[in-house]
Design a protein around this motif. Structure first.
Motif, PDB file in Angstrom:
ATOM      1  N   GLU A  72       5.014  -3.347  -4.857  1.00  0.00           N
ATOM      2  CA  GLU A  72       5.493  -2.273  -3.974  1.00  0.00           C
ATOM      3  C   GLU A  72       6.786  -1.712  -4.559  1.00  0.00           C
ATOM      4  O   GLU A  72       7.798  -2.411  -4.602  1.00  0.00           O
ATOM      5  CB  GLU A  72       5.723  -2.815  -2.562  1.00  0.00           C
ATOM      6  CG  GLU A  72       6.354  -1.826  -1.584  1.00  0.00           C
ATOM      7  CD  GLU A  72       5.596  -0.512  -1.461  1.00  0.00           C
ATOM      8  OE1 GLU A  72       4.397  -0.542  -1.139  1.00  0.00           O
ATOM      9  OE2 GLU A  72       6.205   0.558  -1.690  1.00  0.00           O
TER      10      GLU A  72
ATOM     11  N   GLY B  58       3.235   1.602  -9.697  1.00  0.00           N
ATOM     12  CA  GLY B  58       1.852   1.181  -9.961  1.00  0.00           C
ATOM     13  C   GLY B  58       1.162   1.993 -11.043  1.00  0.00           C
ATOM     14  O   GLY B  58       0.192   1.538 -11.637  1.00  0.00           O
ATOM     15  N   ARG B  59       1.663   3.184 -11.319  1.00  0.00           N
ATOM     16  CA  ARG B  59       1.007   4.031 -12.324  1.00  0.00           C
ATOM     17  C   ARG B  59       1.109   3.424 -13.710  1.00  0.00           C
ATOM     18  O   ARG B  59       0.347   3.780 -14.606  1.00  0.00           O
ATOM     19  CB  ARG B  59       1.643   5.427 -12.319  1.00  0.00           C
ATOM     20  CG  ARG B  59       1.321   6.198 -11.053  1.00  0.00           C
ATOM     21  CD  ARG B  59       2.050   7.503 -10.999  1.00  0.00           C
ATOM     22  NE  ARG B  59       3.486   7.320 -10.821  1.00  0.00           N
ATOM     23  CZ  ARG B  59       4.365   8.309 -10.713  1.00  0.00           C
ATOM     24  NH1 ARG B  59       3.947   9.554 -10.799  1.00  0.00           N
ATOM     25  NH2 ARG B  59       5.643   8.055 -10.540  1.00  0.00           N
TER      26      ARG B  59
HETATM   27  C1  LIG Z   1      -1.248   2.757   2.341  1.00  0.00           C
HETATM   28  S1  LIG Z   1       0.211   1.976   1.948  1.00  0.00           S
HETATM   29  C2  LIG Z   1      -0.334   0.341   1.555  1.00  0.00           C
HETATM   30  C3  LIG Z   1      -0.672  -0.493   2.745  1.00  0.00           C
HETATM   31  C4  LIG Z   1      -0.875  -1.959   2.390  1.00  0.00           C
HETATM   32  N1  LIG Z   1      -1.877  -2.121   1.354  1.00  0.00           N
HETATM   33  C5  LIG Z   1      -1.274  -2.804   3.572  1.00  0.00           C
HETATM   34  O1  LIG Z   1      -2.446  -3.116   3.747  1.00  0.00           O
HETATM   35  O2  LIG Z   1      -0.382  -3.175   4.338  1.00  0.00           O
HETATM   36  C6  LIG Z   1       0.565   2.610   0.358  1.00  0.00           C
HETATM   37  C7  LIG Z   1       1.780   2.002  -0.300  1.00  0.00           C
HETATM   38  O3  LIG Z   1       1.849   2.512  -1.640  1.00  0.00           O
HETATM   39  C8  LIG Z   1       3.199   2.591  -1.997  1.00  0.00           C
HETATM   40  N2  LIG Z   1       3.349   3.457  -3.197  1.00  0.00           N
HETATM   41  C9  LIG Z   1       3.756   4.747  -3.246  1.00  0.00           C
HETATM   42  N3  LIG Z   1       3.826   5.158  -4.533  1.00  0.00           N
HETATM   43  C10 LIG Z   1       3.445   4.103  -5.302  1.00  0.00           C
HETATM   44  C11 LIG Z   1       3.333   3.885  -6.698  1.00  0.00           C
HETATM   45  N4  LIG Z   1       3.633   4.853  -7.580  1.00  0.00           N
HETATM   46  N5  LIG Z   1       2.937   2.678  -7.137  1.00  0.00           N
HETATM   47  C12 LIG Z   1       2.629   1.694  -6.248  1.00  0.00           C
HETATM   48  N6  LIG Z   1       2.728   1.841  -4.920  1.00  0.00           N
HETATM   49  C13 LIG Z   1       3.123   3.026  -4.438  1.00  0.00           C
HETATM   50  C14 LIG Z   1       3.857   3.121  -0.753  1.00  0.00           C
HETATM   51  O4  LIG Z   1       5.253   2.871  -0.773  1.00  0.00           O
HETATM   52  C15 LIG Z   1       3.096   2.368   0.329  1.00  0.00           C
HETATM   53  O5  LIG Z   1       3.790   1.215   0.705  1.00  0.00           O
END
Ligand SMILES: C[S@@+](CC[C@H](N)C(=O)[O-])C[C@H]1O[C@@H](n2cnc3c(N)ncnc32)[C@H](O)[C@@H]1O
Length: 460
Positions: A264, A296-297
């Protein structure tokens, strides 16, 4: 090299700031030094300060939907879902009708909670569907362990655990009711989630000093991507977009992976994630569950071919929460940003496909109905990845669970209006579009979702 956040005294938060120390490198170190404990491997270099986050009690207000967002959804989803949109819209605009699932925490004592749930008319979601993540479990791990429980009050002011705006900061002491280590992996774990036919809400469980929480409230559709991931004991799993951690917890309920890396990048949400892990998982799992802070990218670049399974629960439009975002201005801002989401989602999915080993599996999921963020993203990424192929989830997920969830297939512009498939048929031959993913569409009586999920296997 690594940062250990001192706030989480019992759960070490490792922020991988460099490319040389990645989760896979640390995990190998841990595996080699397991008998010494993770403390010998980690260097704690940041010991000062505690979080200023305070428990913010939200006063429940009647909130009305944001008109700008609703107008946008009306236009887009009216086109994409056809007649189905009217009933979906009615559910989304009536938060009192929303249902919440109660996912049990097998690391805590749950016998009493199970009895209370059953006596109140809750039933096991996955029981009749025979959808067990990691093989059937004859006896729940926790059956032999009694614990105490707060008296449940069936009131509706409690938001689900996966919708808290921020982590609370109550102090955490050593927990006493986690299960002894030998029981953690055996017998085979079962993901247990209880649901009620009506929108009856179980209270979220407050912090209990020294004790693990017994259950986690969530939209039951959030379990579907985890079921589709089919994590097996001993696998290395990456949860690429992990906060607040609901799906990470579900993974740990369903199997005993050798490694679960919860990634995260957002610091505030990462705190929330760590707090979730700390509240539900015993210390004995510290060396198997880690938190990383990468974008994550770039994970695929840094950790190529390492994981058996990768979950990409991508940042998305999040239809339910966007509809109730504070005000019209905020809604308009979000809608402006919305156009950028498919590019980010595609980058994350590509990265996941690089991080997974040949033969491994990636599940891509979102909680929006938007086909631009769902089928279109998967389709675009697969064009660049001939070695990856989508797998049909209808027979495995949609058919057995159609009693509880309303599924819709291949929505998109210019197609004929669809009804949800109340009882989707077993598919003899599935089309490429069918295999791109399934969409859970909230409907009266089956209000779970929105949730899109797609499973992709990397062949080589
Ligand atoms: C839909 S939420 C995830 C919910 C989580 N999987 C759960 O079940 O509780 C998406 C998450 O992706 C994160 N995020 C945003 N940009 C990202 C990136 N470039 N790489 C990884 N994570 C990212 C956000 O901060 C957010 O916490």
């Amino acid at each position: 090299m690594f940062l250990v956040n001192p706030f989480y005294s019992s759960w070490e938060i490792i922020c991988f700031k460099t490319k040389t120390i990645t989760p896979s490198v640390l995990w190998r170190l841990w595996s080699r030094n397991f008998h010494k404990g993770s403390g010998d491997v980690l260097q704690q270099i940041n010991r000062k300060g505690t979080s200023n986050n305070q428990v913010t009690k939200k006063h429940k207000k009647e909130r009305s939907a944001c008109q700008a967002v609703l107008d946008c959804f009306d236009q887009q989803y009216g086109e994409e879902l056809g007649e189905l949109w009217a009933s979906t819209r009615a559910v989304l605009l009536d938060p009192q009708s929303w249902q919440y699932g109660v996912m049990l925490n097998r690391f805590s004592a749950v016998t009493d909670i199970t009895q209370i749930l059953q006596s109140r008319g809750f039933s096991a979601l996955l029981h009749d569907a025979a959808l067990l993540c990691n093989g059937p479990s004859e006896v729940s791990d926790s059956k032999h362990h009694k614990g105490t429980l707060l008296a449940p009050h069936y009131i509706s002011e409690f938001p689900p655990d996966d919708s808290h705006p921020q982590p609370d900061s109550s102090s955490y002491a050593l927990r006493q009711d986690s299960l002894p280590e030998p029981l953690l992996g055996s017998p085979r774990p079962l993901l247990q989630c209880y649901i009620h036919p009506r929108p009856l809400r179980f209270p979220s469980q407050p912090h209990r000093p020294g004790r693990l929480k017994q259950y986690y409230l969530l939209n039951a559709a959030s379990l579907l991507p985890v079921l589709a991931l089919q994590v097996r004991d001993g696998e290395k799993v990456l949860d690429l977009c992990s906060a607040p951690g609901g799906k990470a917890l579900a993974i740990m309920q369903s199997a005993a992976p050798a490694l679960l890396c919860c990634n995260e990048p957002d610091p505030h949400r990462r705190d929330w994630l760590a707090k979730t892990l700390e509240s539900y998982l015993p210390h004995s799992l510290n060396s198997r569950v880690m938190v990383s802070a990468q974008d994550g990218r770039f994970f695929g670049q840094n950790e190529a071919d390492f994981y058996d399974k990768v979950l990409v629960d991508a940042p998305c439009s999040n239809d339910r929460s966007w509809l109730y975002c504070g005000n019209n201005h905020q809604g308009e801002q979000r809608l402006k940003e919305r156009a950028k989401l498919p590019a980010l989602q595609a980058q994350l999915l590509r990265s996941a496909l690089s991080a997974v080993r040949p033969g491994g599996v990636v599940v891509y999921s979102t909680c929006t109905l938007s086909s631009f963020e769902n089928h279109a993203v998967v389709d675009a990424v697969l064009r660049d990845f001939p070695e990856a192929e989508p797998e049909d989830l209808r027979d495995e997920i949609a058919v057995p669970l159609s009693k509880h969830f309303a599924f819709s297939f291949h929505p998109g512009h210019g197609q004929t209006p669809r009804n949800p498939s109340p009882r989707p048929h077993k598919s003899a031959v599935s089309s490429y579009r069918d295999r791109l993913g399934v969409l859970v569409v909230p409907q009266p009586g089956r209000t779970w979702g929105p949730m899109f999920l797609s499973r992709i296997r990397r062949r080589k």
